[in-house]
Design a protein around this motif. Structure first.
Motif, PDB file in Angstrom:
ATOM      1  N   TYR A 171       0.849  -1.194   0.000  1.00 18.58           N
ATOM      2  CA  TYR A 171       0.000   0.000   0.000  1.00 18.58           C
ATOM      3  C   TYR A 171       0.882   1.241   0.000  1.00 18.58           C
ATOM      4  CZ  TYR A 171      -3.333   3.559   1.512  1.00 18.58           C
ATOM      5  OH  TYR A 171      -4.093   4.691   1.592  1.00 18.58           O
ATOM      6  N   VAL A 173       0.936   5.754  -0.939  1.00 24.29           N
ATOM      7  CA  VAL A 173       0.207   6.983  -1.199  1.00 24.29           C
ATOM      8  C   VAL A 173       1.153   7.985  -1.854  1.00 24.29           C
ATOM      9  CG1 VAL A 173      -1.055   8.925  -0.200  1.00 24.29           C
ATOM     10  CG2 VAL A 173      -1.381   6.624   0.726  1.00 24.29           C
ATOM     11  N   THR A 200      -4.331  13.013  -4.688  1.00 25.38           N
ATOM     12  CA  THR A 200      -3.759  11.910  -3.916  1.00 25.38           C
ATOM     13  C   THR A 200      -4.002  10.633  -4.696  1.00 25.38           C
ATOM     14  OG1 THR A 200      -4.152  12.983  -1.796  1.00 25.38           O
ATOM     15  CG2 THR A 200      -3.864  10.607  -1.776  1.00 25.38           C
ATOM     16  N   GLN A 202      -3.626   6.583  -4.491  1.00 27.73           N
ATOM     17  CA  GLN A 202      -3.354   5.392  -3.696  1.00 27.73           C
ATOM     18  C   GLN A 202      -3.000   4.225  -4.612  1.00 27.73           C
ATOM     19  OE1 GLN A 202      -6.051   4.535  -0.244  1.00 27.73           O
ATOM     20  NE2 GLN A 202      -7.328   6.095  -1.234  1.00 27.73           N
ATOM     21  N   SER A 204      -2.728   0.104  -4.153  1.00 32.10           N
ATOM     22  CA  SER A 204      -2.989  -0.994  -3.234  1.00 32.10           C
ATOM     23  C   SER A 204      -3.087  -2.291  -4.019  1.00 32.10           C
ATOM     24  CB  SER A 204      -4.281  -0.748  -2.451  1.00 32.10           C
ATOM     25  OG  SER A 204      -4.468  -1.746  -1.468  1.00 32.10           O
ATOM     26  N   PHE A 227      -8.355  -0.014  -0.325  1.00 33.47           N
ATOM     27  CA  PHE A 227      -8.074   1.414  -0.398  1.00 33.47           C
ATOM     28  C   PHE A 227      -8.665   2.100   0.831  1.00 33.47           C
ATOM     29  CE2 PHE A 227      -7.979  -0.030  -4.793  1.00 33.47           C
ATOM     30  CZ  PHE A 227      -6.810   0.558  -5.265  1.00 33.47           C
TER      31      PHE A 227
END
Length: 231
Positions: A171, A173, A200, A202, A204, A227
């Protein structure tokens, strides 16, 4: 498995808690403290931490130890005072394979960045392997270059399924001006607008992997992970 889930939750907290303090430990002379999960299943090996200075971060190293005598065998590669944030032994986590031939060590290298090292253990020696990287597999971008993308957090976590098989979650960011990275990631990425501008992103993903006899790692096809709902 509950213990491993607790460790993963702790690692996820590294990424989620902006105020998380640095964990320090003042080591005594000759003190090699076993890290969290550091004792091997066979009872003959462990991973222990040692540092110097009041904060314990000077000349910090992790070592492979012979047990039960707690004798130092060698220093592990890629864990030094240059790439650690914490010095306390319980801020480092080891996940040994069932046959005690492989150990995965996780630790914070920055406040929200977790480093995951995989070592093949053969007797008194531990060799650092080229570890799995689902983001690199999905994008062709290495972990070092990912930081150039304004990577704000990175939390990989590995759990063993069998002596040579494991499950990996990854994970991360990022903060970017556009959504090109999310477009490249497809179902492994999620974009959201930031207050004040920008995005932003993400990442994952999760996948099963296998440690091959030659020391290389073979990963299965990454699948979308979980997420977070970000502010």
């Amino acid at each position: 498995m509950p213990h491993r889930r607790a460790v993963i939750a702790l690692l996820l907290a590294f990424a989620a808690s902006p105020a998380l303090a640095t964990a320090e430990h003042k080591y005594g002379k000759g003190e090699y403290a076993i890290i969290l999960g550091g004792k091997a299943p066979n009872g003959k090996l462990s991973v222990a931490a040692h540092g110097e200075g009041d904060a314990g971060s000077e000349n910090f190293r992790l070592s492979l130890m012979a047990e039960p005598g707690h004798r130092k065998l060698m220093t592990l590669d890629n864990v030094t005072d240059d790439n650690i944030l914490d010095s306390a032994p319980d801020a480092f986590h080891a996940a040994w394979s069932a046959e005690s031939r492989t150990v995965v060590v996780s630790f914070r290298s920055e406040r929200h960045i977790v480093t995951l090292n995989v070592y093949a253990v053969d007797g008194a020696r531990a060799k650092l392997l080229d570890g799995p990287d689902l983001f690199r597999d999905a994008t062709g971008i290495s972990a070092d270059n990912a930081k150039d993308l304004d990577m704000r957090s990175s939390v990989p976590a590995l759990t063993w399924l069998a002596p040579r098989r494991f499950h990996l979650t990854d994970y991360r960011v990022f903060v970017t001006e556009d959504t090109a990275l999310a477009d490249k990631l497809g179902p492994l990425g999620k974009a959201s607008k930031r207050d004040g501008g920008g995005n932003t992103i993400q990442f994952s993903a999760e996948a099963d992997g296998e440690l091959l006899p030659d020391g290389k790692i073979r990963m299965g096809k990454p699948q979308p992970g979980k997420f977070e709902e970000l502010p």
